[in-house]
Design an enzyme around this catalytic site. Sequence first.
Site, PDB file in Angstrom:
ATOM      1  N   LYS B  89      17.792  34.171   4.654  1.00  0.00           N
ATOM      2  CA  LYS B  89      18.930  34.089   3.727  1.00  0.00           C
ATOM      3  C   LYS B  89      18.498  33.895   2.271  1.00  0.00           C
ATOM      4  O   LYS B  89      19.165  34.357   1.350  1.00  0.00           O
ATOM      5  CB  LYS B  89      19.854  32.940   4.145  1.00  0.00           C
ATOM      6  CG  LYS B  89      20.560  33.159   5.482  1.00  0.00           C
ATOM      7  CD  LYS B  89      21.625  34.227   5.380  1.00  0.00           C
ATOM      8  CE  LYS B  89      22.394  34.403   6.678  1.00  0.00           C
ATOM      9  NZ  LYS B  89      23.260  35.599   6.632  1.00  0.00           N
ATOM     10  N   GLU B 111      30.431  31.312   1.274  1.00  0.00           N
ATOM     11  CA  GLU B 111      30.954  30.919   2.575  1.00  0.00           C
ATOM     12  C   GLU B 111      29.766  30.623   3.465  1.00  0.00           C
ATOM     13  O   GLU B 111      28.659  31.119   3.215  1.00  0.00           O
ATOM     14  CB  GLU B 111      31.765  32.067   3.177  1.00  0.00           C
ATOM     15  CG  GLU B 111      30.930  33.181   3.817  1.00  0.00           C
ATOM     16  CD  GLU B 111      30.080  34.005   2.840  1.00  0.00           C
ATOM     17  OE1 GLU B 111      30.370  33.952   1.631  1.00  0.00           O
ATOM     18  OE2 GLU B 111      29.129  34.671   3.294  1.00  0.00           O
ATOM     19  N   SER B 377      14.396  35.937  12.400  1.00  0.00           N
ATOM     20  CA  SER B 377      15.127  35.765  11.142  1.00  0.00           C
ATOM     21  C   SER B 377      15.237  34.323  10.683  1.00  0.00           C
ATOM     22  O   SER B 377      15.424  34.060   9.503  1.00  0.00           O
ATOM     23  CB  SER B 377      16.512  36.380  11.270  1.00  0.00           C
ATOM     24  OG  SER B 377      17.186  35.820  12.380  1.00  0.00           O
TER      25      SER B 377
END
Lengths: 263, 395
Positions: B89, B111, B377
């Site tokens: 991220k 969000e 990830s």
Amino acid sequence: MSRIQKTFRDLKKKGQAALIPFLVAGDPDLKTTGDLILKIAEAGADIIELGVPYSDPLADGPTIQAAAHRALQRGINLKSILNLTGNLKRKTPPLVIMTYFNPVFRYGLKAFAEDCRECGIEGVVIPDLPPEEAGPWIKEARKTGIDTIFLTAPTSSPERISLASKVSRGFIYHVSVTGVTGVRGKLSEDLELAVRKIREISKKPVSVGFGISTPEQAREVSRFADGIIVGSAIVKIIEDGGERKEVIQRVGAFISSLAAAIR
Amino acid sequence: MSQPDRKGHFGIFGGKYVPETLMAPLKELEKAYLALRKDNPFQKAIAAYLKDYAGRPTPLYFAARLTEEFKGCRIYLKREDLAHTGAHKINNTLGQALLAGKMGKKRIIAETGAGQHGVATATAAALVGLQCAVYMGEEDIRRQSLNVFRMRLLGAEVIPVSSGSKTLKDAINEAIRDWVTNVRDTYYLIGSVVGPHPYPMMVRDYQSVIGKEVKRQVMEKEGRLPDCLVACVGGGSNAIGLFHPFLKDDVRFIGVEAAGLGLLSGKHAASLNAGSIGTLHGSMSYILQDDSGNIMETHSVSAGLDYPGVGPEHAFWKEIRRAEYATVTDEEAMAAFHLLSKTEGILPALESAHALAYAGKIAPSLGKDRIMVVNLSGRGDKDVQSIAAKMGVDL
């Protein structure tokens, strides 16, 4: 000329603005919505806007979100709303549907445009469908003569206002504030200026919505706009609840007070 | 033709299905982004932060024991779990936060579902010196209290969302409402390749660092490109980031969606496999919806995959059959979580465990000389509490 266009033309001759109340269809139930439509027509509504409940109403504030949620729990959808309006057989002022795009897309653009015509809907507002994405919808709406109502906002450039005007039929819906639907203490100070800006670009009627909730505000806006859309304040009366007949009376009285303020 | 087109469409997907108020700010964002994409000093600044701050490049690790366990092709893991904040991220939030700063915005909103994107946004906002508010569903706040506290430590305000299903999709609705209201000074930092144009393109570009690194690293280690790439797909940003640099190569793309309790149970989050075309959060894609076009509630053991939509470019790749999309159930993902922990000493995020589980399913059918890269990830520390609860262990 559509009935919506005629309404604006006739009011303009009298120097008056159109009163456009908004209801969430199916809140608290469809039968009440039907009765409310007749009541507010009698109380002075010139056009009536019916909101379609949707699971993810991202342009709406808490009041309309809650109403949509209540209606969804009763299984209200486009089909049941069109059934209701079909039964009213045009014995009302022009009816406009306000719906998010996905329910329309799911219904099918062609079927929706045709069923609107069958069921007495004369205009459609889709707040999350800007002109850029609206080509296929406009095409279907033109075939059936449904007025396509597009929106302008405080952030709209002259180019965007011109684009909205070009594709709008019936009227242009001007969103008075940057924000979601809901009752506000006072109107935006730039509102009159914003409407004048639109008028310089477009000859189409301009109705103002978002945040108009009192007769005083309605009167103020009626000085410079062609139409006044009042939503959350009405939905709130319905939310407050009580005996069904009383709620309908209270909504009727509120619409009468708005009508008196702008006539 | 390169995708998206000038209006942000990937075939029929993507676009800008948003209120008029947001059309001008989206245009402004697109202009700023495209200008800075060609701006050398800005690109160098991002690269420097990715290297010295986020710890890139992340390693491409040959998982020998896992390869042995799967009894098939050679398995490499792209170690995004080793990036700062513990997931891919950060690649996106660093880029967008620097962009927001350049655009003169004072406030960032975001969000978050599991909290990973929220933490990565709060981190980047602290770094750039911007105010930060993160919308998070009440249900997710309850499930991910540790990440909520992390965001607060980083100086962000966490705003509970009590509307709708109280999860990620409602957090996005609320963030969009905030953006519509405070559009003049606020930057909306979306965490995946979803939302209106230019977000799917922009987030893809920022995440493409993953695939670009893999390309170089696999050439160094194997002297050739991999045969197949596997990544989990919720919104789809880690998958796009890994896949996109290989778009023109003869490499198989496999995205893995969350089948939750099984596709037939109705409790899943597999938009591409079990959904239909529609619009959600500003773009057209595959979504999970009912007959009336209302968005359905989803389920996955992994909060990061628990979303009823998917990035429009994935929808496009499904249509043109450039990528395959498979599913993995909660149970299979949990098993993969335990397997990787015990064979390689790595606790994977439950999201990434979906990709691992599917890798294990197909590895045996691929020859031993074949090469597969699985995107790890994120790391699994954030999931430890919920895994303990599932196992009936009191921490």
